[in-house]
Design a protein around this motif. Structure first.
Motif, PDB file in Angstrom:
ATOM      1  N   ARG A 239       0.841  -1.194   0.000  1.00  0.00           N
ATOM      2  CA  ARG A 239       0.000   0.000   0.000  1.00  0.00           C
ATOM      3  C   ARG A 239       0.881   1.251   0.000  1.00  0.00           C
ATOM      4  O   ARG A 239       1.882   1.321   0.713  1.00  0.00           O
ATOM      5  N   TRP A 240       0.463   2.224  -0.815  1.00  0.00           N
ATOM      6  CA  TRP A 240       1.249   3.437  -0.995  1.00  0.00           C
ATOM      7  C   TRP A 240       0.561   4.642  -0.367  1.00  0.00           C
ATOM      8  O   TRP A 240      -0.653   4.786  -0.448  1.00  0.00           O
ATOM      9  N   LEU A 241       1.388   5.505   0.228  1.00  0.00           N
ATOM     10  CA  LEU A 241       0.919   6.808   0.676  1.00  0.00           C
ATOM     11  C   LEU A 241       1.209   7.814  -0.434  1.00  0.00           C
ATOM     12  O   LEU A 241       2.343   7.916  -0.912  1.00  0.00           O
ATOM     13  N   LEU A 242       0.195   8.545  -0.858  1.00  0.00           N
ATOM     14  CA  LEU A 242       0.342   9.546  -1.912  1.00  0.00           C
ATOM     15  C   LEU A 242       0.647  10.901  -1.279  1.00  0.00           C
ATOM     16  O   LEU A 242      -0.244  11.560  -0.749  1.00  0.00           O
ATOM     17  N   ALA A 243       1.914  11.315  -1.337  1.00  0.00           N
ATOM     18  CA  ALA A 243       2.330  12.575  -0.728  1.00  0.00           C
ATOM     19  C   ALA A 243       2.717  13.614  -1.772  1.00  0.00           C
ATOM     20  O   ALA A 243       3.125  14.718  -1.423  1.00  0.00           O
ATOM     21  N   LEU A 244       2.577  13.264  -3.064  1.00  0.00           N
ATOM     22  CA  LEU A 244       2.966  14.159  -4.157  1.00  0.00           C
ATOM     23  C   LEU A 244       1.766  14.424  -5.053  1.00  0.00           C
ATOM     24  O   LEU A 244       0.859  13.593  -5.156  1.00  0.00           O
ATOM     25  N   PRO A 245       1.752  15.548  -5.755  1.00  0.00           N
ATOM     26  CA  PRO A 245       0.642  15.830  -6.673  1.00  0.00           C
ATOM     27  C   PRO A 245       0.577  14.771  -7.781  1.00  0.00           C
ATOM     28  O   PRO A 245       1.611  14.371  -8.328  1.00  0.00           O
ATOM     29  N   VAL A 246      -0.641  14.329  -8.117  1.00  0.00           N
ATOM     30  CA  VAL A 246      -0.775  13.298  -9.151  1.00  0.00           C
ATOM     31  C   VAL A 246      -0.556  13.854 -10.540  1.00  0.00           C
ATOM     32  O   VAL A 246      -0.448  13.097 -11.510  1.00  0.00           O
ATOM     33  N   GLY A 247      -0.465  15.174 -10.672  1.00  0.00           N
ATOM     34  CA  GLY A 247      -0.152  15.765 -11.965  1.00  0.00           C
ATOM     35  C   GLY A 247       1.312  15.691 -12.317  1.00  0.00           C
ATOM     36  O   GLY A 247       1.708  16.089 -13.418  1.00  0.00           O
ATOM     37  N   TYR A 248       2.126  15.177 -11.413  1.00  0.00           N
ATOM     38  CA  TYR A 248       3.550  14.939 -11.662  1.00  0.00           C
ATOM     39  C   TYR A 248       3.774  13.439 -11.730  1.00  0.00           C
ATOM     40  O   TYR A 248       3.091  12.662 -11.052  1.00  0.00           O
ATOM     41  N   VAL A 249       4.745  13.029 -12.513  1.00  0.00           N
ATOM     42  CA  VAL A 249       4.881  11.602 -12.793  1.00  0.00           C
ATOM     43  C   VAL A 249       5.140  10.785 -11.535  1.00  0.00           C
ATOM     44  O   VAL A 249       4.662   9.651 -11.421  1.00  0.00           O
ATOM     45  N   ALA A 250       5.864  11.336 -10.559  1.00  0.00           N
ATOM     46  CA  ALA A 250       6.135  10.579  -9.334  1.00  0.00           C
ATOM     47  C   ALA A 250       4.851  10.327  -8.555  1.00  0.00           C
ATOM     48  O   ALA A 250       4.671   9.257  -7.959  1.00  0.00           O
ATOM     49  N   GLY A 251       3.948  11.312  -8.539  1.00  0.00           N
ATOM     50  CA  GLY A 251       2.664  11.111  -7.885  1.00  0.00           C
ATOM     51  C   GLY A 251       1.774  10.170  -8.673  1.00  0.00           C
ATOM     52  O   GLY A 251       1.111   9.295  -8.099  1.00  0.00           O
ATOM     53  N   LEU A 252       1.769  10.324 -10.003  1.00  0.00           N
ATOM     54  CA  LEU A 252       0.958   9.442 -10.848  1.00  0.00           C
ATOM     55  C   LEU A 252       1.407   7.994 -10.700  1.00  0.00           C
ATOM     56  O   LEU A 252       0.581   7.077 -10.657  1.00  0.00           O
ATOM     57  N   GLN A 253       2.715   7.770 -10.576  1.00  0.00           N
ATOM     58  CA  GLN A 253       3.214   6.407 -10.447  1.00  0.00           C
ATOM     59  C   GLN A 253       2.787   5.765  -9.129  1.00  0.00           C
ATOM     60  O   GLN A 253       2.635   4.535  -9.060  1.00  0.00           O
ATOM     61  N   VAL A 254       2.578   6.550  -8.100  1.00  0.00           N
ATOM     62  CA  VAL A 254       2.035   5.987  -6.857  1.00  0.00           C
ATOM     63  C   VAL A 254       0.678   5.362  -7.144  1.00  0.00           C
ATOM     64  O   VAL A 254       0.352   4.277  -6.641  1.00  0.00           O
TER      65      VAL A 254
END
Length: 381
Positions: free
Chosen positions: A83-98
């Motif tokens: 399970r992942w914690l999403l701490a970055l905006p999903v509009g950036y690839v690192a957040g989208l990859q979560v």
């Protein structure tokens, strides 16, 4: 052709639901799209991310579902899944990859309540622990990590940092002092290297993921693998310059980063090829200067930018936030930094000035807004 849907990245749950359809051939998601964005994109496209990268020139990176899945699967093979914690905006690839990794793992990502803060991070993490999720993962940028480390003595923060199987840290170079502080607290960091064009990080702690190939051509790092973007939407010329095929037909991404692969297969990144000034006729990599400056106490999150200089043509300037604890005067701090840089790179690379500001300008992703910082320094200079 499939439809391209401009996506509001402020609602991670909504994006997660739409992403699962996008990965299966449904409408592609568009992040940061302008009004001129096309309504339809090539079949197989799952996401288009508008990014300026390090150059400041807007680009629209087209990522296929295959590329996003390949990246997520390679990550799971290296560090595991859960399970992942999403701490970055999903509009950036690192957040989208979560979100992509969560979808492939069959789990729902968890997002902190409100804006990112030590307390919201700790509360979200400990809620996952109480729920019985054993394998926890998250991704941060160095500025977020620094915020958490500074607040390690606040309730729950230290325990939260230790609760993860892996904390991916990327988006910019990780200062060594931050890595050491995290290690002392027992936070399991994994340094990542990659970009939107590689569907996120593809080199972990200097070691390419299993499906990734890396080599250096004339000092520039090139990457290959199934996670590469299809190219830049609406810019065939830039796509052709950036994604090239070798004589064997293998497709490579020209990163624009200087670096090498050593004898042990470890990737060493030296900095951006385009983040270089010419001072007194000598090329100086600002990335290398910054990496060394950040070893100096009180300057661990400093940014180094280039400005015009009447004598040398160009010179480097250190910009740091006053909030960092300085045990020396400003002049002593600059002298120390100049001494450390000279010892590593030579006297020609010494920064000319140190400018202290109330707060460093940042992008929504948490990275330093280098263009804004550079403009502000140029106005002062």
């Amino acid at each position: 052709m499939v439809s391209l849907i401009p996506t509001d990245a402020d609602d991670p749950a909504e994006v997660f639901a739409a992403l699962r359809h996008a990965l299966d051939g449904g409408p592609a998601l568009g992040f940061g799209m302008l009004a001129s964005a096309p309504e339809r994109v090539p079949d197989g496209t799952a996401a288009v991310i508008a990014t300026s990268g390090s150059s400041g020139v807007p680009k629209r990176v087209a990522l296929s579902g295959e590329a996003l899945r390949a990246s997520a699967e390679a990550t799971a093979a290296r560090i595991g899944s859960g399970r992942w914690l999403l701490a970055l905006p999903v509009g950036y690839v690192a957040g989208l990859q979560v979100l992509v990794r969560s979808a492939l793992a069959g789990t729902e990502p968890v997002a902190p309540e409100g804006r990112f803060s030590p307390s919201s991070f700790a509360e979200a993490t400990l809620s996952m622990v109480r729920r019985g999720d054993e394998a926890l993962f998250t991704a941060l940028v160095p500025a977020q990590l620094a915020t958490l480390l500074d607040a390690a003595d606040e309730p729950g923060v230290r325990a939260a940092l230790r609760a993860y199987r892996a904390i991916l840290v990327g988006g910019q170079a990780l200062p060594e002092p931050l890595r050491e502080r995290a290690a002392d607290l027992g936070a399991p960091l994994v340094r990542t290297y990659g970009s939107t064009e590689t569907s996120g990080g593809c080199v972990y702690d200097g070691v390419p993921l299993d499906t990734v190939a890396v080599h250096s051509v004339d000092g520039e790092l090139h990457l290959a693998g199934p996670m590469l973007a299809d190219g830049y939407l609406g810019d065939a010329e830039l796509t052709a310059r950036t994604f090239v095929r070798d004589r064997h037909g293998i497709r490579w991404y020209r990163t624009g980063d200087l670096g090498l692969v050593d004898e042990d297969g470890i990737v060493r990144v030296h900095g951006r090829a385009d983040n270089v000034i010419v001072s007194g006729g000598i090329n100086i990599s600002l990335d290398r200067v910054e990496r060394i400056v950040r070893l100096v106490p009180g300057l661990h999150q400093a940014v180094v930018v280039g400005v015009e200089d009447a004598r040398w043509g160009e010179a480097s300037v250190i910009v740091a936030a006053r909030g960092e604890a300085l045990r020396r005067s400003e002049s002593e701090q600059l002298a120390h930094a100049r001494e450390v840089v000279a010892a590593e790179l030579g006297k020609h690379a010494r920064p000319a000035r140190l400018i202290l500001v109330d707060e460093l300008a940042t992008l929504p992703s948490g990275k330093p807004d280098r263009d804004s910082i550079r403009r502000a320094v140029a106005d002062l200079h």
